[in-house]
Motif scaffolding. Sequence first.
Motif, PDB file in Angstrom:
ATOM      1  N   PHE A  26      -2.893 -14.345   2.237  1.00  0.00           N
ATOM      2  CA  PHE A  26      -1.961 -13.368   2.788  1.00  0.00           C
ATOM      3  C   PHE A  26      -0.495 -13.796   2.660  1.00  0.00           C
ATOM      4  CE2 PHE A  26      -6.030 -12.721   4.815  1.00  0.00           C
ATOM      5  CZ  PHE A  26      -6.218 -11.362   4.615  1.00  0.00           C
ATOM      6  N   ILE A  27      -0.249 -15.074   2.364  1.00  0.00           N
ATOM      7  CA  ILE A  27       1.129 -15.510   2.142  1.00  0.00           C
ATOM      8  C   ILE A  27       1.644 -14.955   0.814  1.00  0.00           C
ATOM      9  CG2 ILE A  27       2.652 -17.477   1.826  1.00  0.00           C
ATOM     10  CD1 ILE A  27       1.633 -17.113   4.696  1.00  0.00           C
ATOM     11  N   LYS A  47      13.446   1.044  12.876  1.00  0.00           N
ATOM     12  CA  LYS A  47      12.720   0.440  13.993  1.00  0.00           C
ATOM     13  C   LYS A  47      11.270   0.904  14.061  1.00  0.00           C
ATOM     14  CE  LYS A  47      14.307   3.834  17.451  1.00  0.00           C
ATOM     15  NZ  LYS A  47      15.045   4.000  18.733  1.00  0.00           N
ATOM     16  N   ARG A  48      10.998   2.127  13.606  1.00  0.00           N
ATOM     17  CA  ARG A  48       9.621   2.599  13.614  1.00  0.00           C
ATOM     18  C   ARG A  48       8.784   1.900  12.552  1.00  0.00           C
ATOM     19  NH1 ARG A  48      11.675   8.696  13.499  1.00  0.00           N
ATOM     20  NH2 ARG A  48      13.059   7.576  12.083  1.00  0.00           N
ATOM     21  N   VAL A  49       9.397   1.614  11.398  1.00  0.00           N
ATOM     22  CA  VAL A  49       8.701   0.845  10.367  1.00  0.00           C
ATOM     23  C   VAL A  49       8.413  -0.564  10.872  1.00  0.00           C
ATOM     24  CG1 VAL A  49       8.922  -0.165   8.066  1.00  0.00           C
ATOM     25  CG2 VAL A  49       9.637   2.201   8.463  1.00  0.00           C
ATOM     26  N   LEU A  50       9.389  -1.166  11.554  1.00  0.00           N
ATOM     27  CA  LEU A  50       9.186  -2.510  12.102  1.00  0.00           C
ATOM     28  C   LEU A  50       8.129  -2.504  13.210  1.00  0.00           C
ATOM     29  CD1 LEU A  50      12.905  -3.718  12.247  1.00  0.00           C
ATOM     30  CD2 LEU A  50      11.158  -4.286  10.537  1.00  0.00           C
ATOM     31  N   ALA A  51       8.127  -1.448  14.028  1.00  0.00           N
ATOM     32  CA  ALA A  51       7.106  -1.349  15.077  1.00  0.00           C
ATOM     33  C   ALA A  51       5.718  -1.194  14.467  1.00  0.00           C
ATOM     34  CB  ALA A  51       7.412  -0.175  16.006  1.00  0.00           C
ATOM     35  N   TYR A  72       0.426  -3.447  13.004  1.00  0.00           N
ATOM     36  CA  TYR A  72      -0.517  -3.813  11.946  1.00  0.00           C
ATOM     37  C   TYR A  72      -0.738  -5.317  11.906  1.00  0.00           C
ATOM     38  CZ  TYR A  72      -3.084  -2.633   7.704  1.00  0.00           C
ATOM     39  OH  TYR A  72      -4.085  -2.421   6.775  1.00  0.00           O
ATOM     40  N   PHE A  73       0.291  -6.085  12.243  1.00  0.00           N
ATOM     41  CA  PHE A  73       0.147  -7.539  12.350  1.00  0.00           C
ATOM     42  C   PHE A  73      -0.909  -7.874  13.401  1.00  0.00           C
ATOM     43  CE2 PHE A  73       1.100 -11.676  14.114  1.00  0.00           C
ATOM     44  CZ  PHE A  73       1.486 -12.452  13.029  1.00  0.00           C
ATOM     45  N   CYS A  74      -0.810  -7.233  14.564  1.00  0.00           N
ATOM     46  CA  CYS A  74      -1.763  -7.501  15.646  1.00  0.00           C
ATOM     47  C   CYS A  74      -3.173  -7.060  15.271  1.00  0.00           C
ATOM     48  CB  CYS A  74      -1.310  -6.791  16.919  1.00  0.00           C
ATOM     49  SG  CYS A  74       0.249  -7.425  17.586  1.00  0.00           S
ATOM     50  N   ASN A 119       2.550  -3.181   5.314  1.00  0.00           N
ATOM     51  CA  ASN A 119       1.307  -3.857   4.957  1.00  0.00           C
ATOM     52  C   ASN A 119       1.516  -5.346   4.745  1.00  0.00           C
ATOM     53  OD1 ASN A 119      -1.586  -3.290   4.340  1.00  0.00           O
ATOM     54  ND2 ASN A 119      -1.046  -4.244   2.392  1.00  0.00           N
ATOM     55  N   SER A 120       2.640  -5.713   4.103  1.00  0.00           N
ATOM     56  CA  SER A 120       2.873  -7.131   3.820  1.00  0.00           C
ATOM     57  C   SER A 120       3.163  -7.911   5.092  1.00  0.00           C
ATOM     58  CB  SER A 120       4.016  -7.298   2.822  1.00  0.00           C
ATOM     59  OG  SER A 120       5.221  -6.762   3.332  1.00  0.00           O
ATOM     60  N   ILE A 121       4.028  -7.361   5.971  1.00  0.00           N
ATOM     61  CA  ILE A 121       4.309  -8.037   7.241  1.00  0.00           C
ATOM     62  C   ILE A 121       3.051  -8.087   8.095  1.00  0.00           C
ATOM     63  CG2 ILE A 121       5.619  -7.905   9.397  1.00  0.00           C
ATOM     64  CD1 ILE A 121       7.878  -6.576   7.758  1.00  0.00           C
ATOM     65  N   GLY A 122       2.332  -6.965   8.155  1.00  0.00           N
ATOM     66  CA  GLY A 122       1.103  -6.920   8.936  1.00  0.00           C
ATOM     67  C   GLY A 122       0.068  -7.916   8.465  1.00  0.00           C
ATOM     68  N   ASN A 123       0.018  -8.124   7.158  1.00  0.00           N
ATOM     69  CA  ASN A 123      -1.001  -9.017   6.615  1.00  0.00           C
ATOM     70  C   ASN A 123      -0.649 -10.489   6.744  1.00  0.00           C
ATOM     71  OD1 ASN A 123      -3.471  -7.769   5.465  1.00  0.00           O
ATOM     72  ND2 ASN A 123      -1.988  -6.473   4.443  1.00  0.00           N
ATOM     73  N   LEU A 124       0.565 -10.811   7.197  1.00  0.00           N
ATOM     74  CA  LEU A 124       0.859 -12.217   7.477  1.00  0.00           C
ATOM     75  C   LEU A 124      -0.091 -12.770   8.531  1.00  0.00           C
ATOM     76  CD1 LEU A 124       4.759 -12.437   7.509  1.00  0.00           C
ATOM     77  CD2 LEU A 124       3.175 -13.525   5.902  1.00  0.00           C
ATOM     78  N   SER A 125      -0.545 -11.895   9.441  1.00  0.00           N
ATOM     79  CA  SER A 125      -1.499 -12.363  10.451  1.00  0.00           C
ATOM     80  C   SER A 125      -2.860 -12.639   9.838  1.00  0.00           C
ATOM     81  CB  SER A 125      -1.627 -11.341  11.580  1.00  0.00           C
ATOM     82  OG  SER A 125      -2.166 -10.127  11.102  1.00  0.00           O
ATOM     83  N   GLY A 126      -3.076 -12.162   8.600  1.00  0.00           N
ATOM     84  CA  GLY A 126      -4.284 -12.560   7.889  1.00  0.00           C
ATOM     85  C   GLY A 126      -4.290 -14.040   7.589  1.00  0.00           C
TER      86      GLY A 126
END
Length: 444
Positions: free
Chosen positions: A60-61, A249-253, A258-260, A380-387
């Motif tokens: 995921f990195i 801010k909505r994209v960041l939220a 998605y990260f969680c 998707n990319s930021i969210g998948n960092l939690s992968g």
Amino acid sequence: MDAIETRTTRKVMWRLMPFLFVCYFVAYLDRVNVGFAKLQMNEALGLSEAMYGFGAGLFFISYFLLEVPSNLALDRFGARLWIARIMLTWGLISGLFAFIEPIARLTGISHEWVFYGLRFLLGAAEAGFFPGIIFYLTLWFPSVYRARVVALFMLAIPFSSIVGAPVSGALLNVEGFGLSGWQWLFLLEAVPSILMAFAVIAFLTDHPHQARWLTAEESGWLEARLAAEKRQKEDTHGHFGIGKALSDKRVLACSFVYFCHNAASYGVAFFLPTIIKDFGLTNVQTGLLAALPFVFGAVGMVLLGRASDRTLKRRQFLFASMLISAIGVAGAGLVGSPVLVLALLCLGQIGVSANPPLMWPIPSAILTGTSAAAGIAAINSIGNLSGFAGPFMMGWLHDRTGGFGTGLVVLGAVALAGGLVALTLRTGTEARAEDLAPGAQAAE
């Protein structure tokens, strides 16, 4: 609903969705089959739980680093060629996992670092596939259909586990030509991805006006409907450039939510075979039981996605699914009975499977064109960092506590935090009354 809308939507649905389902099926199978390979691979390669978790998460990195550039390339070169490129490269790299030992001997690099390197390369190869498909669906389906089509597409995740878990468990017993079961698992499950790359070139169409399988009336109606929605979004939310899309801010939220979600999803998925194997089961039994949570997940995904489309209450349904995820995952870490652990993981998977189809229509209601490609890829990319974070944390906590309970409770808490942020996601009116499906209400 007009006859032209019914006919066109049905034709597009049957043309695209089964094929995209199969593409994601083989993609997700190659992404998570390492969880089954681990049952033999860790001992063969001398990997600890923390090493395995770190390597599993490295995918995921590179995925994060290349997600936005890959989706912008898809927008420029077309989905057909770019998705085929993605599938071919990840299939080839996935197959190389079968040869970690000879690669280590030839290069003098340790088993551990060869494993890390291949997981990193696999993420680089697959970067852009999922957000690319999400963006591709916005080119073919009006907004009122998107939660259900995303749900149908993402049914590939639970089905890849329903089918893949028993198959992967059985492949661990295959021996021959000097290869162990875990090596055959990687090798055989890479083949479908390579074959599908050539099928993508032959089958997919980039835009409705290029679709010879639609009549001129059908493609004209679809392009006019999508153009009208684009104008409406720009009138409501303003024109989004790439920079504004990435900082909204909505994209960041959405990225945080998605990260969680992914922390709970991958943190459990990469260790689920081990959790179940620790019940004292065989490889085949482990494969069969590991499929069970995803059966429940598939049902929850479809039912909640349809309900979300009927009411357009996106954030309320998203919060509910994140809450279900939190209760199930954290609860599994607090009980000791194998039956209760499995039951709670089944409950958690209902929420985990339903989360993405409920979330992705939210950014697509705000963004258009190239900004949509960039914004969706960024989420998707930021969210998948939690992968990376989820599996590494699970392995690290296991090595220090001797069990998975603490890790599951932490993942449940993360899912709950994402659900609370989901309640803040307001998109305004997402569709005009005449655009809504029968029985739908105006959005928020």
